[in-house]
Motif scaffolding. Structure first.
Motif, PDB file in Angstrom:
ATOM      1  N   CYS A 129      46.939  48.841  40.480  1.00 39.79           N
ATOM      2  CA  CYS A 129      45.838  48.485  41.379  1.00 39.79           C
ATOM      3  C   CYS A 129      45.336  49.709  42.138  1.00 39.79           C
ATOM      4  N   GLU A 130      46.272  50.518  42.631  1.00 38.23           N
ATOM      5  CA  GLU A 130      45.883  51.740  43.347  1.00 38.23           C
ATOM      6  C   GLU A 130      45.059  52.646  42.433  1.00 38.23           C
ATOM      7  N   HIS A 131      45.493  52.753  41.185  1.00 39.49           N
ATOM      8  CA  HIS A 131      44.775  53.595  40.217  1.00 39.49           C
ATOM      9  C   HIS A 131      43.403  53.003  39.878  1.00 39.49           C
TER      10      HIS A 131
ATOM     11  N   ASP B  81      32.686  50.856  33.528  1.00 42.09           N
ATOM     12  CA  ASP B  81      34.081  51.309  33.524  1.00 42.09           C
ATOM     13  C   ASP B  81      35.029  50.234  33.001  1.00 42.09           C
TER      14      ASP B  81
ATOM     15  N   LYS C 107      41.522  51.153  41.643  1.00 42.93           N
ATOM     16  CA  LYS C 107      40.610  51.331  42.781  1.00 42.93           C
ATOM     17  C   LYS C 107      39.937  52.713  42.737  1.00 42.93           C
ATOM     18  N   ASN C 108      40.673  53.704  42.234  1.00 43.74           N
ATOM     19  CA  ASN C 108      40.151  55.080  42.195  1.00 43.74           C
ATOM     20  C   ASN C 108      39.239  55.357  41.001  1.00 43.74           C
ATOM     21  N   VAL C 109      39.420  54.599  39.909  1.00 46.08           N
ATOM     22  CA  VAL C 109      38.685  54.962  38.681  1.00 46.08           C
ATOM     23  C   VAL C 109      37.634  53.939  38.243  1.00 46.08           C
TER      24      VAL C 109
ATOM     25  N   HIS D  92      34.348  51.843  39.169  1.00 47.35           N
ATOM     26  CA  HIS D  92      33.247  51.758  40.130  1.00 47.35           C
ATOM     27  C   HIS D  92      32.074  50.926  39.600  1.00 47.35           C
TER      28      HIS D  92
ATOM     29  N   ILE E 236      39.569  46.426  45.194  1.00 47.20           N
ATOM     30  CA  ILE E 236      38.996  47.009  43.970  1.00 47.20           C
ATOM     31  C   ILE E 236      37.663  46.308  43.720  1.00 47.20           C
TER      32      ILE E 236
END
Length: 479
Positions: free
Chosen positions: A121-123, A133, A125-127, A129, A246
């Protein structure tokens, strides 16, 4: 033959003590060794080779469905784990924590991953958008740690190997489709490659994965009548996405939350193979995952020409399967017992008389059937024999499941069926009430395994309370 008898005697009979038989097989077939850390095992080369074959086949199936492999960290900060309330509550009792880095106390505890939803989930959120994607179709092959109180090799260890798939989708429909697709991949893998028949179904609300909206599973029945969950696939909805904030811009350029899945299989599958197919002489391995599919054993190998011919035969077999030769100075009887215990699907014997007759002897592990085979078409026959072993052990496992599946309409029916026939699957109707689910387990000892996709209307009333039934459930004692 005395040595062969001794090798077989080294394994406790499964009818005498199934748990001891299982441990004996794990140890004598050189699958595992214990370590100084309770619940952590060495997976020895032969055991790991089985896992490598499982991994190779499954990984190919994942890639065919568009998934990519990634690798997440081993450690999860406590604050990250706390973000999804149900998830952290579900895993809290099994978490192992790192509190020191070197000699310094950490400002924040780190959890040794029991599963990796929060890291993904953390990842994500970063990739992620934009809708461009998505979807994200990821899998990883790693070890995880769960601090189990009661441990058994492969079935329940504190550290184990697994694959965990994690995917992110634009819509609920796509995510649900993914959850079901991966359950079907698991089903095909178990039935086609491990020769283990499984029941597909959905877990009840009380038994689903922590943080999931739905958990699907495949349930297998072991030789002793106990159930084993062989694989799970979870639909999370957008719950994790909301907890971790996210969001992505959809095609209408509006911010929205994606929908998520996860799914996994573990080294517990090796335990499933042992307990589904094994016998009193040891392992019986499905050919698809057997490290050695055909073992060539020279008879009277001291006689001129025997070893040369045996090696030539092995070289031919290597072109069509995983073949090896045992040209050690052990007796043929010892070798027969050794490779029976290790579950090698096919044994190929060749001696002076066979060479004279341009033949060899092929013995299939699951039924010990001997066949004299011309050396002219040995490659073709070996492939047929490997398929014969696969089909034979699948049929035996299916027969065991069918014979040990009982229909019950009352709690007394469940108790009576188990007392008279031994453990097994019990099919019974259920009202959908968690209190009834708990009461059935309390009174009969069998818990809910799954709500099968293939439903049957066995009765109009719940097996427990007698009120109108909503669904048919599989019940059983489980590993």
């Amino acid at each position: 033959m005395a040595k062969q008898q001794k090798m077989v005697d080294a394994i406790t009979s499964m009818d005498e003590d199934f748990a001891k038989w299982y441990t004996d097989v794990c140890k004598k077939a050189e699958l595992i060794e214990y370590t100084s850390v309770k619940g952590c095992m060495v997976i020895r080369p032969y055991g790991y080779a089985i896992w490598e074959n499982i991994q190779r086949i499954l990984d190919g199936m994942f890639k065919e469905t568009g998934h990519e492999n990634v690798c997440m960290p081993m450690f999860i900060p406590e604050s990250l784990l706390q973000k999804e309330k149900d998830h952290v509550e579900g895993f809290a009792p099994e978490c192992a924590w790192v509190t020191y880095g070197g000699s310094e106390k950490l400002e924040e505890r780190l959890c040794v991953r029991p599963t990796s939803e929060t890291l993904f989930c953390e990842h994500f959120k970063n990739v992620v958008h934009s809708h461009r994607d998505l979807p994200k179709l990821y899998n990883q092959w790693v070890s995880v740690v769960r601090w189990e109180k009661t441990t058994r090799p492969f079935l329940r260890s504190r550290e184990f190997l697994w694959q965990e798939g994690h995917t992110l989708h634009a819509t609920a429909e796509e995510a649900i489709e993914e959850t079901e697709r991966m359950l079907n991949v698991y089903t095909e893998f178990c039935q086609k490659y491990l020769a283990i028949p499984v029941v597909q179904g959905q877990k009840t609300e009380s038994d689903k994965f922590a943080g999931a909206e739905r958990t699907y599973c495949i349930e297998a029945l072991m030789h002793d009548g106990k159930a084993l969950q062989a694989g799970t696939s979870h639909y999370f909805g957008d719950g994790f996405a909301r907890a971790f904030d996210i969001q992505f811009s959809n095609k209408e350029n509006k911010l929205t939350y994606p929908h998520q899945t996860s799914w996994g299989m573990t080294t517990r599958l090796i335990g499933a193979i042992i307990m589904t197919h094994g016998d009193d002489n040891g392992l019986v391995l499905p050919p698809a995952v057997a490290p050695i599919q055909a073992m060539v054993i020279p008879i009277a190998q001291h006689k001129e020409g025997v070893l040369d011919k045996a090696n030539e035969l092995c070289d031919r077999l290597k072109k069509v399967c995983r073949a090896k030769i045992d040209d050690s100075d052990q007796s043929p009887g010892w070798k027969f017992a050794e490779y029976e215990m290790k579950g090698v699907p096919v044994r190929v014997e060749i001696g002076p008389k066979d060479i004279e007759n341009n033949q060899c002897v092929v013995v299939t592990r699951h039924n010990r059937e001997k066949t004299f085979v011309s050396l002219d078409n040995i490659e073709e026959v070996i492939l047929e024999k490997l398929q014969e072993v696969n089909d034979g052990i699948y049929a035996a496992a299916l027969e065991n499941r069918e014979r040990r599946t009982y229909v019950a309409k009352t709690l007394d029916d469940i108790t009576k069926a188990l007392e008279e026939n031994g453990d097994g699957f019990v099919k019974a109707m259920w009202c959908g009430n968690e209190e009834c689910e708990d009461k059935v387990k309390e009174i009969t000892g069998v818990g809910s395994r799954c709500i099968p996709f293939e439903q049957e209307n066995l009765s109009d009333t719940c097996v427990c309370c007698g009120k109108p039934a909503k669904t048919m459930l599989y019940w059983g004692k489980a590993y």
